[in-house]
Structures are given as structure tokens and as C-alpha cells.
Design a protein around this motif. Structure first.
Motif, mmCIF file in Angstrom:
data_model
loop_
_atom_site.group_PDB
_atom_site.id
_atom_site.type_symbol
_atom_site.label_atom_id
_atom_site.label_comp_id
_atom_site.label_asym_id
_atom_site.label_seq_id
_atom_site.Cartn_x
_atom_site.Cartn_y
_atom_site.Cartn_z
ATOM 1 N N MET A 178 45.099 63.495 16.398
ATOM 2 C CA MET A 178 45.191 64.809 17.043
ATOM 3 C C MET A 178 46.051 65.743 16.193
ATOM 4 S SD MET A 178 45.518 63.928 21.077
ATOM 5 C CE MET A 178 45.725 65.609 21.516
ATOM 6 N N ASP A 179 45.578 66.985 16.072
ATOM 7 C CA ASP A 179 46.272 67.985 15.258
ATOM 8 C C ASP A 179 46.190 69.327 15.992
ATOM 9 O OD1 ASP A 179 47.280 69.666 13.345
ATOM 10 O OD2 ASP A 179 46.091 68.855 11.706
ATOM 11 N N PRO A 180 47.294 69.993 16.181
ATOM 12 C CA PRO A 180 47.249 71.255 16.946
ATOM 13 C C PRO A 180 46.491 72.372 16.235
ATOM 14 C CG PRO A 180 49.437 70.930 16.018
ATOM 15 C CD PRO A 180 48.650 69.681 15.751
ATOM 16 N N ILE A 181 46.241 72.252 14.948
ATOM 17 C CA ILE A 181 45.568 73.307 14.188
ATOM 18 C C ILE A 181 44.057 73.078 14.143
ATOM 19 C CG2 ILE A 181 45.472 74.425 11.917
ATOM 20 C CD1 ILE A 181 48.380 73.684 11.574
ATOM 21 N N LYS A 182 43.606 71.880 14.462
ATOM 22 C CA LYS A 182 42.177 71.560 14.362
ATOM 23 C C LYS A 182 41.471 71.795 15.682
ATOM 24 C CE LYS A 182 42.783 68.570 10.550
ATOM 25 N NZ LYS A 182 41.965 68.271 9.491
ATOM 26 N N VAL A 183 40.150 72.006 15.580
ATOM 27 C CA VAL A 183 39.297 72.212 16.748
ATOM 28 C C VAL A 183 38.089 71.289 16.637
ATOM 29 C CG1 VAL A 183 39.985 74.602 17.118
ATOM 30 C CG2 VAL A 183 38.037 74.106 15.669
ATOM 31 N N VAL A 184 37.455 71.050 17.773
ATOM 32 C CA VAL A 184 36.225 70.250 17.785
ATOM 33 C C VAL A 184 35.072 71.215 17.555
ATOM 34 C CG1 VAL A 184 34.746 68.767 19.162
ATOM 35 C CG2 VAL A 184 37.242 68.578 19.350
ATOM 36 N N HIS A 185 34.282 70.925 16.503
ATOM 37 C CA HIS A 185 33.145 71.779 16.181
ATOM 38 C C HIS A 185 31.996 70.889 15.719
ATOM 39 C CE1 HIS A 185 31.044 75.393 15.020
ATOM 40 N NE2 HIS A 185 30.821 74.899 13.811
ATOM 41 N N ASN A 186 30.861 71.032 16.396
ATOM 42 C CA ASN A 186 29.681 70.227 16.078
ATOM 43 C C ASN A 186 30.010 68.734 16.060
ATOM 44 O OD1 ASN A 186 28.115 72.533 15.861
ATOM 45 N ND2 ASN A 186 28.503 72.723 13.653
ATOM 46 N N GLY A 187 30.791 68.302 17.016
ATOM 47 C CA GLY A 187 31.091 66.878 17.148
ATOM 48 C C GLY A 187 32.100 66.369 16.152
ATOM 49 N N ALA A 188 32.797 67.243 15.460
ATOM 50 C CA ALA A 188 33.788 66.800 14.474
ATOM 51 C C ALA A 188 35.072 67.589 14.668
ATOM 52 C CB ALA A 188 33.253 66.989 13.059
ATOM 53 N N LEU A 189 36.184 67.001 14.224
ATOM 54 C CA LEU A 189 37.487 67.656 14.268
ATOM 55 C C LEU A 189 37.684 68.390 12.940
ATOM 56 C CD1 LEU A 189 39.840 67.800 16.243
ATOM 57 C CD2 LEU A 189 40.886 65.884 15.064
ATOM 58 N N VAL A 190 37.699 69.738 12.970
ATOM 59 C CA VAL A 190 37.772 70.538 11.739
ATOM 60 C C VAL A 190 38.866 71.594 11.887
ATOM 61 C CG1 VAL A 190 35.328 70.205 11.147
ATOM 62 C CG2 VAL A 190 36.016 72.143 12.553
ATOM 63 N N ASP A 191 39.234 72.171 10.721
ATOM 64 C CA ASP A 191 40.222 73.261 10.735
ATOM 65 C C ASP A 191 39.642 74.478 11.443
ATOM 66 O OD1 ASP A 191 42.219 71.923 9.392
ATOM 67 O OD2 ASP A 191 41.554 72.561 7.408
ATOM 68 N N ASP A 192 40.496 75.160 12.157
ATOM 69 C CA ASP A 192 40.097 76.357 12.906
ATOM 70 C C ASP A 192 39.570 77.433 11.967
ATOM 71 O OD1 ASP A 192 39.732 77.909 15.157
ATOM 72 O OD2 ASP A 192 41.770 78.707 15.123
ATOM 73 N N ASP A 193 40.133 77.543 10.757
ATOM 74 C CA ASP A 193 39.704 78.565 9.788
ATOM 75 C C ASP A 193 38.258 78.366 9.375
ATOM 76 O OD1 ASP A 193 42.252 79.544 9.914
ATOM 77 O OD2 ASP A 193 42.937 78.559 8.077
ATOM 78 N N LYS A 194 37.827 77.123 9.209
ATOM 79 C CA LYS A 194 36.440 76.852 8.794
ATOM 80 C C LYS A 194 35.458 77.277 9.865
ATOM 81 C CE LYS A 194 37.515 73.076 5.653
ATOM 82 N NZ LYS A 194 37.373 71.652 5.374
ATOM 83 N N VAL A 195 35.824 77.076 11.104
ATOM 84 C CA VAL A 195 34.949 77.477 12.203
ATOM 85 C C VAL A 195 34.828 78.994 12.231
ATOM 86 C CG1 VAL A 195 34.683 77.490 14.713
ATOM 87 C CG2 VAL A 195 35.495 75.434 13.562
#
Length: 156
Positions: free
Chosen positions: A123-140
């Protein structure tokens, strides 16, 4: 005798004209002296005014130097305050991030308490779940997608 009387008459007329001329000349001299006196008085007044103006100019020069120094001090203070404002804003943002980090850590600890068998290390407070994966918020944000809400999958 007529010649003698004529000469006396001429001398007497000459003396009369001479006296009249001296009177006119004396009158002109008095008038010129009055004008000279008035002009001298006006000159004295002007010189006094000029001296006062010179004194005022010197005083104003001193005030100008003082105001220039104050202006420089105030400009320096404005720069200091701008730096302090920027530092305060950065501190506020950092405080916000610190509060987010603390809140995230509390939530993670509570989740570990309720589900001790699960691992929450990823778990990372900066990451988000996107398309079933945990990715950086900036990439989303770059891809134009939003956060993936797992509850949407359950509703579907």
C-alpha cells in the motif's frame, strides 16, 4: 545803460533758469534715490527669500536621503516577506502531506487489525488503482483516466 540793464536782466534770467534747472535736477535725484531705495529693499527681500529657499532645499535633500533609505529597507522587507510567504506555503503543503501520511498510516493499521492475515506492505498513499493495477497517480492523470473504484465492479 540800456545795455547794462539788458545784461542784468539776462544774468537774472540765467540765475533763475539755473535755479530752476537745479530744482528739477534735485527733484530727479530725489526720485532716483527713492527708486534706488525701493529696489534695494526688494533686493534684500529677494535675498532673504533665496536664503530661506536654499535652507529648505537642504532640508528636503536630507529628507529625500532618509526616505530613500527607508524605501530600500522596505523593499528588502518585502523580499523577506515574500520568501517567508513561500516558505509558509511550502510548510503548509508539507504539513498537508504529513497529515495525509499520518491518516494513511492509521487506516493501514486499522485494516491490518481487522485483517491480520492480509499483507498491506504494497500500500502506498501516492498510488491509485487503475485498470486493475496499482499505479502512480500522475500516470493516470496523463492517460486521462480516473481512479478505479473496486465497488463499481461489484455493482456491475
Amino acid at each position: 545803460m540800456q545795455v547794462y540793464v539788458a545784461r542784468l536782466f539776462c544774468l537774472s534770467r540765467y540765475d533763475e533758469l539755473k535755479a530752476w534747472d537745479e530744482g528739477v535736477s534735485m527733484q530727479k535725484t530725489l526720485e532716483l534715490e527713492k527708486k534706488l531705495k525701493v529696489a534695494s529693499e526688494q533686493l534684500a527681500v529677494r535675498e532673504k527669500e533665496m536664503l530661506e529657499l536654499k535652507t529648505d532645499v537642504e532640508g528636503l535633500k536630507g529628507k529625500l536621503q532618509k526616505l530613500d533609505k527607508e524605501k530600500t529597507d522596505l523593499e528588502a522587507r518585502v523580499v523577506e516577506l515574500a520568501v517567508e510567504k513561500k516558505e509558509a506555503k511550502t510548510s503548509k503543503e508539507n504539513h498537508g502531506y504529513a497529515m495525509l501520511e499520518i491518516g494513511f498510516e492509521r487506516a493501514r493499521n486499522q485494516a491490518e487489525f481487522f485483517y491480520p492475515d492480509l499483507k498491506f506492505d504494497n500500500m502506498d498513499p501516492i498510488k491509485v488503482v487503475h485498470n486493475g493495477a496499482l499505479v502512480d497517480d500522475d500516470k493516470v492523470d496523463e492517460e486521462g483516466g480516473g481512479d478505479h473504484d473496486p465497488h463499481d465492479d461489484a455493482a456491475a
